[in-house]
Scaffold this motif. Sequence first.
Motif, PDB file in Angstrom:
ATOM      1  N   ILE A 189       0.834  -1.199   0.000  1.00 54.33           N
ATOM      2  CA  ILE A 189       0.000   0.000   0.000  1.00 54.33           C
ATOM      3  C   ILE A 189       0.871   1.252   0.000  1.00 54.33           C
ATOM      4  O   ILE A 189       0.650   2.176  -0.787  1.00 54.33           O
ATOM      5  CB  ILE A 189      -0.971   0.001   1.200  1.00 54.33           C
ATOM      6  CG1 ILE A 189      -2.006  -1.112   1.030  1.00 54.33           C
ATOM      7  CG2 ILE A 189      -1.659   1.359   1.353  1.00 54.33           C
ATOM      8  CD1 ILE A 189      -2.856  -1.361   2.257  1.00 54.33           C
ATOM      9  N   THR A 238     -10.880   6.573  -2.114  1.00 53.42           N
ATOM     10  CA  THR A 238     -11.493   5.329  -1.660  1.00 53.42           C
ATOM     11  C   THR A 238     -12.796   5.547  -0.900  1.00 53.42           C
ATOM     12  O   THR A 238     -13.498   4.589  -0.598  1.00 53.42           O
ATOM     13  CB  THR A 238     -10.535   4.566  -0.717  1.00 53.42           C
ATOM     14  OG1 THR A 238     -10.243   5.388   0.418  1.00 53.42           O
ATOM     15  CG2 THR A 238      -9.265   4.162  -1.418  1.00 53.42           C
ATOM     16  N   ILE A 285      -6.583   5.172   6.606  1.00 51.15           N
ATOM     17  CA  ILE A 285      -5.432   4.841   5.755  1.00 51.15           C
ATOM     18  C   ILE A 285      -4.170   4.784   6.611  1.00 51.15           C
ATOM     19  O   ILE A 285      -3.365   3.849   6.503  1.00 51.15           O
ATOM     20  CB  ILE A 285      -5.267   5.867   4.613  1.00 51.15           C
ATOM     21  CG1 ILE A 285      -6.518   5.895   3.716  1.00 51.15           C
ATOM     22  CG2 ILE A 285      -3.998   5.597   3.812  1.00 51.15           C
ATOM     23  CD1 ILE A 285      -6.806   4.625   2.965  1.00 51.15           C
ATOM     24  N   ILE A 337      -9.001   0.096  -1.652  1.00 54.22           N
ATOM     25  CA  ILE A 337      -7.719   0.801  -1.747  1.00 54.22           C
ATOM     26  C   ILE A 337      -7.118   0.593  -3.132  1.00 54.22           C
ATOM     27  O   ILE A 337      -6.636   1.546  -3.756  1.00 54.22           O
ATOM     28  CB  ILE A 337      -6.766   0.340  -0.624  1.00 54.22           C
ATOM     29  CG1 ILE A 337      -7.298   0.835   0.734  1.00 54.22           C
ATOM     30  CG2 ILE A 337      -5.342   0.827  -0.882  1.00 54.22           C
ATOM     31  CD1 ILE A 337      -6.578   0.256   1.933  1.00 54.22           C
TER      32      ILE A 337
END
Length: 95
Positions: free
Chosen positions: A39, A57, A64, A82
Amino acid sequence: MAEAEKDDYDKLLDELLEDPEFREAWEADEAEYQMRCAIIEARIETGMTQQQLAEATGMNQRSISRIEMGNTNPTVRTLGRIARGFGKKLQIKFV
Protein backbone atom coordinates in the motif's frame (compact mmCIF):
# COMPACT_ATOMS: atom_id res chain seq x y z
CA MET A 1 15.68 3.47 1.49
CA ALA A 2 19.20 3.88 0.11
CA GLU A 3 20.89 0.79 -1.33
CA ALA A 4 23.50 0.64 1.47
CA GLU A 5 20.75 0.90 4.09
CA LYS A 6 18.82 -1.89 2.36
CA ASP A 7 21.92 -4.11 2.38
CA ASP A 8 22.42 -3.43 6.11
CA TYR A 9 18.74 -4.15 6.77
CA ASP A 10 18.88 -7.41 4.81
CA LYS A 11 22.00 -8.53 6.68
CA LEU A 12 20.44 -7.74 10.05
CA LEU A 13 17.23 -9.52 9.10
CA ASP A 14 19.19 -12.59 7.98
CA GLU A 15 20.96 -12.67 11.35
CA LEU A 16 17.73 -12.27 13.28
CA LEU A 17 16.01 -15.00 11.27
CA GLU A 18 18.58 -17.50 12.56
CA ASP A 19 16.76 -17.34 15.91
CA PRO A 20 13.86 -19.85 15.67
CA GLU A 21 11.59 -17.76 17.93
CA PHE A 22 12.16 -14.63 15.88
CA ARG A 23 11.70 -16.55 12.61
CA GLU A 24 8.36 -17.93 13.79
CA ALA A 25 7.10 -14.46 14.79
CA TRP A 26 8.41 -12.91 11.55
CA GLU A 27 6.73 -15.53 9.38
CA ALA A 28 3.45 -15.15 11.28
CA ASP A 29 3.38 -11.40 10.59
CA GLU A 30 5.03 -11.30 7.16
CA ALA A 31 1.83 -11.29 5.07
CA GLU A 32 0.49 -8.28 6.97
CA TYR A 33 3.84 -6.52 6.65
CA GLN A 34 3.92 -7.19 2.88
CA MET A 35 0.38 -5.84 2.54
CA ARG A 36 1.29 -2.62 4.35
CA CYS A 37 4.46 -2.20 2.26
CA ALA A 38 2.47 -2.74 -0.95
CA ILE A 39 0.00 0.00 0.00
CA ILE A 40 2.74 2.45 0.95
CA GLU A 41 4.76 1.68 -2.20
CA ALA A 42 1.70 2.08 -4.45
CA ARG A 43 0.83 5.35 -2.77
CA ILE A 44 4.36 6.67 -3.26
CA GLU A 45 4.49 5.44 -6.88
CA THR A 46 1.23 7.22 -7.67
CA GLY A 47 2.36 10.35 -5.82
CA MET A 48 -0.72 10.27 -3.60
CA THR A 49 -0.91 11.50 -0.04
CA GLN A 50 -2.87 9.55 2.52
CA GLN A 51 -5.56 12.20 2.27
CA GLN A 52 -5.77 11.84 -1.52
CA LEU A 53 -6.00 8.06 -1.22
CA ALA A 54 -8.68 8.44 1.42
CA GLU A 55 -10.71 10.66 -0.87
CA ALA A 56 -10.27 8.24 -3.78
CA THR A 57 -11.49 5.33 -1.66
CA GLY A 58 -14.27 7.07 0.27
CA MET A 59 -12.39 6.34 3.49
CA ASN A 60 -10.90 8.81 5.93
CA GLN A 61 -7.20 9.63 6.20
CA ARG A 62 -7.01 8.24 9.71
CA SER A 63 -8.11 4.82 8.45
CA ILE A 64 -5.43 4.84 5.76
CA SER A 65 -2.83 5.81 8.35
CA ARG A 66 -3.91 3.05 10.73
CA ILE A 67 -3.66 0.46 7.95
CA GLU A 68 -0.20 1.66 6.90
CA MET A 69 1.02 1.68 10.51
CA GLY A 70 -0.30 -1.82 11.18
CA ASN A 71 -2.78 -0.66 13.82
CA THR A 72 -5.67 -2.40 12.11
CA ASN A 73 -6.15 -5.44 9.92
CA PRO A 74 -8.18 -4.47 6.83
CA THR A 75 -10.64 -6.82 5.20
CA VAL A 76 -10.17 -8.03 1.65
CA ARG A 77 -13.05 -5.75 0.70
CA THR A 78 -11.17 -2.75 2.13
CA LEU A 79 -8.00 -3.77 0.29
CA GLY A 80 -10.08 -3.88 -2.90
CA ARG A 81 -11.30 -0.33 -2.23
CA ILE A 82 -7.72 0.80 -1.75
CA ALA A 83 -6.63 -0.90 -4.97
CA ARG A 84 -9.44 0.83 -6.87
CA GLY A 85 -8.39 4.12 -5.27
CA PHE A 86 -5.03 3.63 -7.01
CA GLY A 87 -6.80 2.73 -10.25
CA LYS A 88 -5.64 -0.87 -9.85
CA LYS A 89 -7.11 -4.28 -9.10
CA LEU A 90 -6.33 -6.33 -6.02
CA GLN A 91 -4.57 -9.60 -6.77
CA ILE A 92 -3.96 -12.21 -4.08
CA LYS A 93 -1.55 -15.10 -4.71
CA PHE A 94 -0.09 -17.97 -2.80
CA VAL A 95 3.59 -18.31 -3.65
